[in-house]
Write an enzyme that holds these catalytic residues in place. Structure first.
Site, PDB file in Angstrom:
ATOM      1  CE  LYS A  13      18.611  41.361   6.083  1.00 47.34           C
ATOM      2  NZ  LYS A  13      18.820  42.448   5.123  1.00 47.34           N
ATOM      3  NE  ARG A 127      11.370  45.771  -0.294  1.00 50.25           N
ATOM      4  CZ  ARG A 127      12.197  45.488   0.696  1.00 50.25           C
ATOM      5  NH1 ARG A 127      12.671  44.269   0.840  1.00 50.25           N
ATOM      6  NH2 ARG A 127      12.561  46.418   1.530  1.00 50.25           N
ATOM      7  NE  ARG A 161      10.283  47.304   4.488  1.00 50.15           N
ATOM      8  CZ  ARG A 161      11.353  46.547   4.724  1.00 50.15           C
ATOM      9  NH1 ARG A 161      11.340  45.267   4.390  1.00 50.15           N
ATOM     10  NH2 ARG A 161      12.426  47.060   5.297  1.00 50.15           N
ATOM     11  NE  ARG A 172      15.897  49.814   5.148  1.00 51.06           N
ATOM     12  CZ  ARG A 172      15.102  49.371   4.163  1.00 51.06           C
ATOM     13  NH1 ARG A 172      14.353  50.224   3.463  1.00 51.06           N
ATOM     14  NH2 ARG A 172      15.044  48.089   3.892  1.00 51.06           N
TER      15      ARG A 172
HETATM   16  P1  AP5 Z   1      14.530  41.117   0.161  1.00 47.42           P
HETATM   17  O1  AP5 Z   1      14.588  39.622   0.151  1.00 47.42           O
HETATM   18  O2  AP5 Z   1      13.312  41.774   0.669  1.00 47.42           O
HETATM   19  O3  AP5 Z   1      15.831  41.690   0.902  1.00 47.42           O
HETATM   20  P2  AP5 Z   1      16.117  41.858   2.433  1.00 47.42           P
HETATM   21  O4  AP5 Z   1      17.592  41.657   2.617  1.00 47.42           O
HETATM   22  O5  AP5 Z   1      15.198  41.007   3.253  1.00 47.42           O
HETATM   23  O6  AP5 Z   1      15.771  43.391   2.546  1.00 47.42           O
HETATM   24  P3  AP5 Z   1      14.989  44.231   3.622  1.00 47.42           P
HETATM   25  O7  AP5 Z   1      14.777  45.568   3.011  1.00 47.42           O
HETATM   26  O8  AP5 Z   1      13.786  43.517   4.132  1.00 47.42           O
HETATM   27  O9  AP5 Z   1      16.089  44.255   4.729  1.00 47.42           O
HETATM   28  P4  AP5 Z   1      16.269  45.204   5.898  1.00 47.42           P
HETATM   29  O10 AP5 Z   1      17.326  44.482   6.628  1.00 47.42           O
HETATM   30  O11 AP5 Z   1      16.552  46.615   5.599  1.00 47.42           O
HETATM   31  O12 AP5 Z   1      14.797  45.263   6.522  1.00 47.42           O
HETATM   32  P5  AP5 Z   1      14.150  44.638   7.813  1.00 47.42           P
HETATM   33  O13 AP5 Z   1      12.738  44.407   7.532  1.00 47.42           O
HETATM   34  O14 AP5 Z   1      14.969  43.522   8.370  1.00 47.42           O
HETATM   35  O15 AP5 Z   1      14.847  41.602  -1.326  1.00 47.42           O
HETATM   36  C1  AP5 Z   1      14.773  42.976  -1.677  1.00 47.42           C
HETATM   37  C2  AP5 Z   1      14.282  43.113  -3.153  1.00 47.42           C
HETATM   38  O16 AP5 Z   1      15.254  42.539  -4.019  1.00 47.42           O
HETATM   39  C3  AP5 Z   1      12.974  42.348  -3.446  1.00 47.42           C
HETATM   40  O17 AP5 Z   1      12.238  43.099  -4.380  1.00 47.42           O
HETATM   41  C4  AP5 Z   1      13.463  41.012  -4.033  1.00 47.42           C
HETATM   42  O18 AP5 Z   1      12.521  40.455  -4.921  1.00 47.42           O
HETATM   43  C5  AP5 Z   1      14.708  41.464  -4.785  1.00 47.42           C
HETATM   44  N1  AP5 Z   1      15.739  40.418  -4.810  1.00 47.42           N
HETATM   45  C6  AP5 Z   1      16.111  39.584  -3.789  1.00 47.42           C
HETATM   46  N2  AP5 Z   1      17.125  38.789  -4.183  1.00 47.42           N
HETATM   47  C7  AP5 Z   1      17.414  39.141  -5.473  1.00 47.42           C
HETATM   48  C8  AP5 Z   1      18.372  38.673  -6.429  1.00 47.42           C
HETATM   49  N3  AP5 Z   1      19.250  37.691  -6.138  1.00 47.42           N
HETATM   50  N4  AP5 Z   1      18.404  39.275  -7.637  1.00 47.42           N
HETATM   51  C9  AP5 Z   1      17.513  40.291  -7.946  1.00 47.42           C
HETATM   52  N5  AP5 Z   1      16.563  40.770  -7.089  1.00 47.42           N
HETATM   53  C10 AP5 Z   1      16.523  40.188  -5.866  1.00 47.42           C
HETATM   54  O19 AP5 Z   1      14.309  45.856   8.848  1.00 47.42           O
HETATM   55  C11 AP5 Z   1      13.588  47.071   8.681  1.00 47.42           C
HETATM   56  C12 AP5 Z   1      13.880  47.998   9.853  1.00 47.42           C
HETATM   57  O20 AP5 Z   1      13.459  47.376  11.085  1.00 47.42           O
HETATM   58  C13 AP5 Z   1      15.359  48.321  10.088  1.00 47.42           C
HETATM   59  O21 AP5 Z   1      15.791  49.413   9.288  1.00 47.42           O
HETATM   60  C14 AP5 Z   1      15.363  48.664  11.590  1.00 47.42           C
HETATM   61  O22 AP5 Z   1      14.853  49.960  11.830  1.00 47.42           O
HETATM   62  C15 AP5 Z   1      14.361  47.675  12.156  1.00 47.42           C
HETATM   63  N6  AP5 Z   1      14.993  46.417  12.583  1.00 47.42           N
HETATM   64  C16 AP5 Z   1      14.763  45.171  12.067  1.00 47.42           C
HETATM   65  N7  AP5 Z   1      15.511  44.255  12.710  1.00 47.42           N
HETATM   66  C17 AP5 Z   1      16.232  44.929  13.648  1.00 47.42           C
HETATM   67  C18 AP5 Z   1      17.210  44.531  14.604  1.00 47.42           C
HETATM   68  N8  AP5 Z   1      17.595  43.250  14.722  1.00 47.42           N
HETATM   69  N9  AP5 Z   1      17.740  45.489  15.389  1.00 47.42           N
HETATM   70  C19 AP5 Z   1      17.356  46.784  15.299  1.00 47.42           C
HETATM   71  N10 AP5 Z   1      16.451  47.231  14.403  1.00 47.42           N
HETATM   72  C20 AP5 Z   1      15.888  46.312  13.586  1.00 47.42           C
END
Ligand code: AP5
Length: 216
Positions: A13, A127, A161, A172
């Site tokens: 994402k 990552r 992280r 997660r």
């Molecule tokens: P990346 O692009 O970072 O993936 P992502 O989907 O953004 O993953 P996140 O880990 O950031 O998502 P998340 O939803 O768990 O975390 P968030 O910060 O929102 O890609 C991941 C890796 O893969 C990278 O190394 C990238 O290079 C690689 N990659 C990407 N695409 C690829 C491809 N096509 N092929 C190969 N490699 C690839 O949330 C963190 C925490 O915050 C949550 O657990 C929760 O506690 C809290 N939180 C956040 N938002 C909310 C909400 N709305 N409500 C409640 N709690 C929330």
């Protein structure tokens, strides 16, 4: 244009939101980044959210809805927003519809990124990022060209992280399937859902998202 990128942790994402934001002059709104900024700043909200995030659970709806509401009122929307990591529950989706209606606008499309759980664990646990400029790297797929030196800014400090270890990634994923996956049906009913293969190469995923956005 107002978009939501929907998918499990590690689906890509953040990666895709960043590329789309540049290509289409959209503002990327990541609730994960906002919460991590609050944790780093040591605010009361950050202290409360930090412990929840380290367990891999979702932060309460009212907290993230409040963050998004505040952010939508800032006047830097450009051509619109990409919501990355929000909404994550039906209550958040309903609140988003309400917030957008209050501002005289509406959600255009929701991109569902379909991925495979085992690949996600590998993607996330490998990552890391430059501590200074934030450039992203991966133990298997993208190491700095010169070992230990950031390609972009030359810094030698890197960070991981706290929630990027296997145990927390599994928690997660559990939270995603229990609380966020129901949004797929919710947005399908609204006719706004478009699915892309998130397992393809990053540039191909970007191409598929752009095609989905350009097709009515
Ligand atoms: P990346 O692009 O970072 O993936 P992502 O989907 O953004 O993953 P996140 O880990 O950031 O998502 P998340 O939803 O768990 O975390 P968030 O910060 O929102 O890609 C991941 C890796 O893969 C990278 O190394 C990238 O290079 C690689 N990659 C990407 N695409 C690829 C491809 N096509 N092929 C190969 N490699 C690839 O949330 C963190 C925490 O915050 C949550 O657990 C929760 O506690 C809290 N939180 C956040 N938002 C909310 C909400 N709305 N409500 C409640 N709690 C929330």
């Amino acid at each position: 244009m107002i978009l939501v990128l929907l998918g499990p942790p590690g689906a890509g994402k953040g990666t895709q939101a960043n590329l789309l934001a540049k290509k289409r002059s959209l503002v990327q709104l990541s609730t994960g980044d906002m919460l991590r900024a609050a944790v780093a700043a040591g605010t009361p909200l950050g202290r409360k959210a930090g412990a929840i995030m380290e367990r891999g659970e979702l932060v309460p709806d009212d907290v993230v809805i409040g963050l998004i509401a505040e952010r939508l009122d800032q006047k830097d929307s450009g051509g619109g927003y990409i919501l990355d990591g929000f909404p994550r529950t039906i209550a958040q989706a309903e609140a988003l519809d309400h917030l957008l209606a209050e501002r005289g606008t509406t959600l255009d499309k929701v991109i569902e990124m379909k991925v495979d759980d085992d690949a996600l664990v590998e993607r996330i646990t490998g990552r890391f990022a430059c501590a200074k400029c934030g450039e992203g790297y991966h133990d298997l797929y993208k190491l700095p060209k010169r070992a230990g030196v950031c390609d972009r800014c030359g810094s030698t400090e890197f960070v991981r992280r706290k929630d990027d270890n296997e145990e927390v990634v599994r928690a997660r994923l559990k939270a995603y399937y229990a609380q966020t996956e129901p949004l797929i049906g919710h947005y399908r009913k609204q006719g706004k859902l478009r699915a892309v293969d998130g397992m393809a190469d990053i540039n191909l995923v970007q191409k598929a998202i752009n095609q989905a956005l350009d097709t009515p």
